[in-house]
Design an enzyme around this catalytic site. Structure first.
Site, short mmCIF file in Angstrom:
data_model
loop_
_atom_site.label_atom_id
_atom_site.label_comp_id
_atom_site.label_asym_id
_atom_site.label_seq_id
_atom_site.Cartn_x
_atom_site.Cartn_y
_atom_site.Cartn_z
N CYS A 160 0.74 -1.18 -0.02
CA CYS A 160 0.02 -0.05 0.07
C CYS A 160 0.85 1.12 -0.05
O CYS A 160 2.06 1.11 0.10
CB CYS A 160 -0.94 0.12 1.31
SG CYS A 160 -2.41 1.17 1.31
N CYS B 34 4.78 0.43 -7.56
CA CYS B 34 5.41 -0.75 -7.34
C CYS B 34 6.55 -1.16 -7.83
O CYS B 34 6.78 -0.84 -9.12
CB CYS B 34 4.31 -2.06 -7.81
SG CYS B 34 4.67 -3.72 -7.22
N CYS C 219 -3.94 -0.07 -3.42
CA CYS C 219 -4.38 1.02 -3.72
C CYS C 219 -3.65 1.41 -5.18
O CYS C 219 -2.80 0.80 -5.41
CB CYS C 219 -4.06 2.02 -2.53
SG CYS C 219 -2.14 2.24 -2.34
#
Length: 140
Positions: free
Chosen positions: A9, A88, A81
């Protein structure tokens, strides 16, 4: 071999913490679970409270920043999210990446009752998503 799941997240304070808690509770010894954030924002007391209402104590979990070791251990990375999905880090080819576009309850506004209702709604959505994920992974 134990399947290792990493929930990722933005700040590792609400949604990923809830997912880690549910996966630990529901996954037993079949899965190794951890959560992390692109940043570490600390644990959200409302997330801890709504999970306690469901009988899960996540107060001992840490708010951590994702690192290379976590990514190397992971078999599955679940971004919870859009921000974490966009930012990422590059994952090893063997890692399965899944995205859950969960609403951030920490951004809820209104009365305390309305804010807590948003946290409960996210908690409940995270629970069914984790149940589905663990079911799918155990069948593979």
């Amino acid at each position: 071999m134990t399947t290792h799941i990493l929930f990722l997240c933005t700040g590792n304070s609400c949604r990923s913490q809830m997912a880690e808690g549910w996966a630990r509770q529901l996954g037993g010894e079949i899965f190794a679970v951890e959560s992390a954030g692109i940043e570490a924002h600390g644990k959200n007391p409302r997330a801890i409270a709504v999970m306690a209402e469901a009988g899960l104590d996540i107060s001992g979990q840490e708010s951590t920043i994702v690192n290379d070791e976590m990514l190397q251990r992971a078999d599955v990375v679940v971004t919870v999210c859009g921000h974490a999905d966009e930012l990422c880090p590059t994952l090893p080819a063997s890692v399965c990446k899944i995205h859950w576009p969960l609403t951030d309850p920490a951004k809820a506004t209104g009365s305390e009752a309305e804010i807590m209702a948003a946290f409960r709604a996210t908690r409940d959505e995270v629970e069914w998503r984790v149940r589905d994920l663990l079911t799918e992974l155990n069948l593979l």
